[in-house]
Design an enzyme around this catalytic site. Sequence first.
Site, PDB file in Angstrom:
ATOM      1  N   THR A  13      56.756  23.326  77.294  1.00 18.42           N
ATOM      2  CA  THR A  13      57.348  22.552  76.196  1.00 18.42           C
ATOM      3  C   THR A  13      57.239  23.354  74.908  1.00 18.42           C
ATOM      4  OG1 THR A  13      56.904  20.436  77.216  1.00 18.42           O
ATOM      5  CG2 THR A  13      56.975  20.457  74.814  1.00 18.42           C
ATOM      6  N   HIS A  34      57.615  16.228  87.676  1.00 13.09           N
ATOM      7  CA  HIS A  34      56.370  16.425  86.919  1.00 13.09           C
ATOM      8  C   HIS A  34      55.381  15.321  87.298  1.00 13.09           C
ATOM      9  CE1 HIS A  34      53.546  17.641  84.031  1.00 13.09           C
ATOM     10  NE2 HIS A  34      54.286  17.752  82.951  1.00 13.09           N
ATOM     11  N   ASN A  61      49.348  16.568  84.760  1.00 18.46           N
ATOM     12  CA  ASN A  61      48.951  16.562  83.343  1.00 18.46           C
ATOM     13  C   ASN A  61      48.895  15.191  82.664  1.00 18.46           C
ATOM     14  OD1 ASN A  61      48.552  19.272  83.483  1.00 18.46           O
ATOM     15  ND2 ASN A  61      50.444  19.861  82.445  1.00 18.46           N
ATOM     16  N   TYR A  99      50.863  12.466  82.884  1.00 17.35           N
ATOM     17  CA  TYR A  99      52.059  11.715  82.521  1.00 17.35           C
ATOM     18  C   TYR A  99      52.309  10.634  83.589  1.00 17.35           C
ATOM     19  CZ  TYR A  99      52.070  15.274  79.032  1.00 17.35           C
ATOM     20  OH  TYR A  99      51.666  16.068  77.988  1.00 17.35           O
ATOM     21  N   ASN A 105      44.873  14.705  78.884  1.00 19.11           N
ATOM     22  CA  ASN A 105      45.354  13.343  78.618  1.00 19.11           C
ATOM     23  C   ASN A 105      44.411  12.280  79.176  1.00 19.11           C
ATOM     24  OD1 ASN A 105      47.685  13.600  76.982  1.00 19.11           O
ATOM     25  ND2 ASN A 105      48.841  14.359  78.746  1.00 19.11           N
TER      26      ASN A 105
HETATM   27  C1  FMN Z   1      52.893  25.516  74.942  1.00 26.30           C
HETATM   28  C2  FMN Z   1      52.701  24.932  76.310  1.00 26.30           C
HETATM   29  C3  FMN Z   1      53.584  23.941  76.742  1.00 26.30           C
HETATM   30  C4  FMN Z   1      53.454  23.404  78.042  1.00 26.30           C
HETATM   31  N1  FMN Z   1      54.393  22.501  78.487  1.00 26.30           N
HETATM   32  C5  FMN Z   1      54.352  22.066  79.770  1.00 26.30           C
HETATM   33  C6  FMN Z   1      55.393  21.241  80.300  1.00 26.30           C
HETATM   34  O1  FMN Z   1      56.399  20.923  79.658  1.00 26.30           O
HETATM   35  N2  FMN Z   1      55.255  20.817  81.597  1.00 26.30           N
HETATM   36  C7  FMN Z   1      54.186  21.163  82.364  1.00 26.30           C
HETATM   37  O2  FMN Z   1      54.097  20.748  83.526  1.00 26.30           O
HETATM   38  N3  FMN Z   1      53.205  21.964  81.898  1.00 26.30           N
HETATM   39  C8  FMN Z   1      53.283  22.442  80.637  1.00 26.30           C
HETATM   40  N4  FMN Z   1      52.322  23.318  80.185  1.00 26.30           N
HETATM   41  C9  FMN Z   1      51.317  23.840  81.117  1.00 26.30           C
HETATM   42  C10 FMN Z   1      51.791  25.177  81.714  1.00 26.30           C
HETATM   43  O3  FMN Z   1      52.898  24.975  82.575  1.00 26.30           O
HETATM   44  C11 FMN Z   1      50.678  25.876  82.530  1.00 26.30           C
HETATM   45  O4  FMN Z   1      50.257  25.011  83.565  1.00 26.30           O
HETATM   46  C12 FMN Z   1      49.499  26.243  81.644  1.00 26.30           C
HETATM   47  O5  FMN Z   1      49.936  26.933  80.482  1.00 26.30           O
HETATM   48  C13 FMN Z   1      48.515  27.121  82.395  1.00 26.30           C
HETATM   49  O6  FMN Z   1      49.110  28.340  82.742  1.00 26.30           O
HETATM   50  P1  FMN Z   1      48.731  29.703  81.956  1.00 26.30           P
HETATM   51  O7  FMN Z   1      47.235  29.850  82.065  1.00 26.30           O
HETATM   52  O8  FMN Z   1      49.472  30.779  82.699  1.00 26.30           O
HETATM   53  O9  FMN Z   1      49.184  29.540  80.544  1.00 26.30           O
HETATM   54  C14 FMN Z   1      52.415  23.853  78.894  1.00 26.30           C
HETATM   55  C15 FMN Z   1      51.535  24.831  78.428  1.00 26.30           C
HETATM   56  C16 FMN Z   1      51.670  25.385  77.173  1.00 26.30           C
HETATM   57  C17 FMN Z   1      50.744  26.490  76.724  1.00 26.30           C
END
Ligand code: FMN
Length: 375
Positions: free
Chosen positions: A37, A187, A190, A192, A247
């Site tokens: 996001t 989804h 997290n 939701y 959350n």
């Molecule tokens: C800025 C940001 C926005 C995110 N938005 C979503 C999202 O829209 N949907 C989702 O399932 N996870 C979202 N996440 C979680 C990421 O998909 C991912 O699971 C998380 O960043 C861990 O991976 P990483 O360690 O490679 O960053 C978001 C994470 C970040 C940092």
Amino acid sequence: MSAPTNIVSSGSVKTLFSPIRVGPLTLSHRVVMAPLTRLRSQIPGDVPVDLMAEYYGQRASEGGLIVSEGATVSIGGRGYLGAPGIYSEEQIAGWRRVTEAVHAKGGYIFLQLWHVGRVSHVDMTNCEMPVAPSVVPFEGIVVTRNGFVPPSPHRALEIEEIPKLIGEFRKAAWNAKAAGFDGVEIHGANGYILDQFLQDGTNKRTDSYGGPIQNRARLLFEVLDVTAAVWGEDRVGVRLSPNSTYNAMFDSDPEATFGYVADRLNRYALAYLHVIEPRVKGIETVGEGQPPVASALLRKIYKGNILAAGGFDPASAEAIIERNDADMVAFGRYFISNPDLPKRIQLGLPLNDYDRETFYNNDARGYTDYPFYDE
Ligand SMILES: Cc1cc2nc3c(=O)[nH]c(=O)nc-3n(C[C@H](O)[C@H](O)[C@H](O)COP(=O)(O)O)c2cc1C
């Protein structure tokens, strides 16, 4: 329903750069862009803009898979101002420019279908009280025109309202098709709405959607059924976040809860099961140095493709593929800062650091201005 999708190179040594079958698609590598996001949509309307098409186009690679940021399935599913929707004609047209940009680079993109449930605010829902399985007050953050604020109080969905909610996912799935996506991801992670139904810390219902896990998982599977009816099972992925406390989530027996879901998903020939490691809490790492555990656990239960996410770097991503605890690895934060991440990983090139300050501003800074390696 049919058997889970096969894994192409079983028997031989797999690496991040061996091809893999994901439903009808053949990916040329296993470095997936995680849903992220970024709050860059046009307000009002939650419409994807050309800047977003540029961003996704930058991150597309030949034969690579992107999972889009969460797209809300309805007004009632909104919780973050600037997040895109997938319920209006304008939104479909905006997303079409995104999918075209990704396809122009030879990449694939799934849309993530999102309803936030209780993680919302009346400013986002046309003054309607946010809905959830049950009323369980919690401390959280949403984004409204007043910035980062606590969520509004929520109410429990009436059982008669559930078909309407499922219908919103069905419509969103159709809209994703009209927008040119290659598939969709549900989804279920997290904290939701689907996760709120799944876990007993947030689901206190006494009807057929609450109580034993068979009931708590009912909504997720009903949503999956309508989505698969639109797309075919093999163009649908499901995202889960076992043991995550993001959350304010809690379950009294996560192994049983998520084990049940993973096992039941074996009845579907899904594109993949997307598993977030609990060392990451939503958008940040909380268990620095912890090994990945959730994908390994669900790997023993789920027979189709596992897409592991959460706290991976190139070395640990390669390692989990070689151990065969996952089939693909999703990168979140490193994909924000490295538009050419698959290439950098393949060639062993250094990665740009990400800047947390620009995750959610609404312009090109920290969005489309991260350099490619050869720039
Ligand atoms: C800025 C940001 C926005 C995110 N938005 C979503 C999202 O829209 N949907 C989702 O399932 N996870 C979202 N996440 C979680 C990421 O998909 C991912 O699971 C998380 O960043 C861990 O991976 P990483 O360690 O490679 O960053 C978001 C994470 C970040 C940092």
